[in-house]
Structure formats: C-alpha cells, structure tokens
Design an enzyme around this catalytic site. Structure first.
Site, mmCIF file in Angstrom:
data_model
loop_
_atom_site.group_PDB
_atom_site.id
_atom_site.type_symbol
_atom_site.label_atom_id
_atom_site.label_comp_id
_atom_site.label_asym_id
_atom_site.label_seq_id
_atom_site.Cartn_x
_atom_site.Cartn_y
_atom_site.Cartn_z
ATOM 1 C CB SER A 53 7.394 38.647 87.390
ATOM 2 O OG SER A 53 8.666 38.842 87.949
ATOM 3 N NE ARG B 271 28.942 37.919 74.689
ATOM 4 C CZ ARG B 271 27.975 37.301 75.358
ATOM 5 N NH1 ARG B 271 26.802 37.864 75.494
ATOM 6 N NH2 ARG B 271 28.161 36.115 75.891
ATOM 7 C CG MET C 163 18.722 35.981 82.175
ATOM 8 S SD MET C 163 19.051 37.058 83.593
ATOM 9 C CE MET C 163 20.026 35.956 84.578
ATOM 10 C CG LEU D 47 23.909 44.026 77.228
ATOM 11 C CD1 LEU D 47 23.250 45.210 77.920
ATOM 12 C CD2 LEU D 47 23.026 43.489 76.107
ATOM 13 C CG ASN E 39 20.161 45.135 84.656
ATOM 14 O OD1 ASN E 39 19.244 44.397 84.226
ATOM 15 N ND2 ASN E 39 21.172 44.650 85.357
ATOM 16 C CG HIS F 154 22.146 42.490 89.744
ATOM 17 N ND1 HIS F 154 22.425 41.519 88.803
ATOM 18 C CD2 HIS F 154 22.826 42.155 90.858
ATOM 19 C CE1 HIS F 154 23.268 40.635 89.340
ATOM 20 N NE2 HIS F 154 23.524 41.003 90.577
ATOM 21 C CB SER G 69 20.604 47.273 92.842
ATOM 22 O OG SER G 69 21.121 46.746 94.040
ATOM 23 C CG ASP H 241 25.188 42.674 87.011
ATOM 24 O OD1 ASP H 241 24.276 43.063 86.262
ATOM 25 O OD2 ASP H 241 25.470 41.477 87.173
HETATM 26 C C1 GAR Z 1 14.785 39.105 88.185
HETATM 27 O O1 GAR Z 1 15.021 38.626 89.480
HETATM 28 C C2 GAR Z 1 15.896 40.042 87.760
HETATM 29 O O2 GAR Z 1 16.383 40.828 88.805
HETATM 30 C C3 GAR Z 1 16.928 39.052 87.306
HETATM 31 O O3 GAR Z 1 16.212 38.071 86.604
HETATM 32 C C4 GAR Z 1 14.910 37.975 87.165
HETATM 33 C C5 GAR Z 1 13.899 38.104 86.051
HETATM 34 O O4 GAR Z 1 12.611 37.854 86.530
HETATM 35 N N1 GAR Z 1 17.910 39.682 86.473
HETATM 36 C C6 GAR Z 1 19.193 39.341 86.474
HETATM 37 O O5 GAR Z 1 19.634 38.441 87.153
HETATM 38 C C7 GAR Z 1 20.061 40.153 85.553
HETATM 39 N N2 GAR Z 1 21.436 39.991 85.861
HETATM 40 P P1 GAR Z 1 11.340 38.229 85.642
HETATM 41 O O6 GAR Z 1 11.600 37.637 84.247
HETATM 42 O O7 GAR Z 1 10.211 37.536 86.331
HETATM 43 O O8 GAR Z 1 11.221 39.714 85.609
#
Ligand code: GAR
Length: 216
Positions: free
Chosen positions: A18, A69, A94, A97, A111, A113, A140, A149
């Site tokens: 999204s 990795r 997810m 890195l 990024n 978060h 953020s 993060d």
């Molecule tokens: C979002 O809430 C983003 O902030 C989080 O994953 C979701 C992805 O949603 N990211 C993390 O947690 C990274 N550590 P999306 O695929 O609908 O954009």
C-alpha cells in the site's frame, strides 16, 4: 524525446504494497519520480500486482533460494543497480540488511517504520504500543543506516491510541498516515531539497534537521 529528469526509484517490498501504491499515485499526480522497478523477496506479494497494473517491472528475488544473507544481498544489489536508481525505497521490505548492502546505498535509501522511532524498533510495533499503554503512536520515515530501524528520522506522523483499539484498527490508522508522509519525504529528496549530511543528520533546504519533523 525530452530527457526524463525525474528521480529513478527502485522500491523493495514483501507484502501488500500500500505504501508502494501511495508512491505510484504520487508519481501519477506529478511528483518528479519514476518508479523504475519493484522487487519483492516473496513471490506472493500483492504489491507485485500493483506494479504490473501500472506497467512497472515487477521482479521476484526469493530469499529462500539463497544459502545466506550475504549471498542474497549481493544479488539483490546487482538487480537493483541494473535500474541505476537515485533512490532505493524500502516499503514494507521485511528483511534485515547486511552492512555491505546498507553502505552501498548510504544516503540514498529510505525506510518507513510503523512506530514513533526511537520507540518500538523491530516487529509487532502496534501490539507493543497497545501492550505498553501508549496514548500516541505513529510512523517514521528515516534514512537507512546499519543500525536496524536506527537511521536518522526525517518525518513522523502521530495518531492517537484509542480505548477500543486492537492491533488491526491501530495498524490501519497508522498506515493511513504512512501514505501521507512517505510520498512527502520522497518528494523532498526528488526535488533535491533533502539529503543525508556528512554529519549523519538529514538536511532539508540547507538546514540540518535537529529533531524529526512531525505532522499530526
Ligand atoms: C507498513 O506498515 C510499513 O511501515 C511496515 O510494513 C507495512 C507494509 O505495508 N514496515 C515495517 O514494519 C518495516 N520494519 P504495505 O506493504 O501495505 O506498504
């Protein structure tokens, strides 16, 4: 044909995409970016479909095909660099890195978060905010550094935590804000207004950002 002066972007995803959609929408509304490719580490990521629907190359690089990795990140770097991006965007990617990978994109990787960093680094941020009785929570956008993060934050958005909230309700309220702040920050970068300074701080319009900008 006139030269395309827009910022070339590669977006990394693992799921719904999204935030990717918010960036696609912003591009269509004239933000000076061109999403050159979307790469997912999961073949079933819904975000790949969003990319295809808009004619954006959608690549799958499955982490399960790699022994470790380092090997994965080395190939990921090659794949990204084929598109020669000026900015790499992590949008729900997810994966932890490797330092080599992060160093390669120093100052040109962002990024998002789902917490008010430095609170709640890592996973399950919404549940942790509920469990600790936070009254405010949010999201953020930050430059990526080797610390998970932990990179310098540029912009945050806050939401209230309401008494009737559960994980899903709170996550949805935060996500709505993510879709506002991520295109905003990407736009600043694309317009040449935002950069990561040699002092490790983000700079906007020639001034260091001492404390992250904040919208409610
Ligand atoms: C979002 O809430 C983003 O902030 C989080 O994953 C979701 C992805 O949603 N990211 C993390 O947690 C990274 N550590 P999306 O695929 O609908 O954009």
């Amino acid at each position: 044909m006139p030269e395309d002066k827009r910022l070339q972007i590669v977006t990394l995803i693992s799921g719904g995409g999204s935030n990717l959609q918010a960036l696609i929408d912003a591009q269509r509304q004239g933000l000076p970016i061109r999403i050159a490719a979307v790469i997912s580490n999961r073949a079933d990521a819904l975000g790949l479909e969003r990319a295809r629907r808009h004619g954006i190359p959608a690549e799958i690089l499955s982490h399960g095909d790699y022994p470790d990795r380092n090997a994965y990140d080395a190939d990921l770097k090659c794949l990204i660099d084929r598109y020669d991006p000026g900015l790499v965007i992590l949008a729900g990617f997810m994966r932890i890195l490797t330092p080599e990978f992060v160093t390669h994109y120093h100052g040109r990787m962002l990024n998002i978060h789902p917490s008010l960093l430095p609170k709640f680094r890592g996973l399950h941020t919404h549940q942790r905010a509920l469990d600790t009785g936070e009254t405010r929570h949010g999201a953020s956008v930050h430059f990526v550094t080797a610390e998970l993060d932990g990179g310098p934050v540029v912009l945050q958005a806050e939401v209230p935590v309401l008494p009737q909230d559960d994980n899903a309700r709170l996550a949805a309220r935060v996500l709505e804000q993510e879709h506002r702040i991520y295109p905003t920050v990407v736009g600043w970068f694309a317009e040449g207004r935002l950069r990561l300074g040699e002092d490790g701080r983000p700079w906007l319009d020639g001034e260091p950002i001492e404390k992250p900008f904040f919208i409610k």
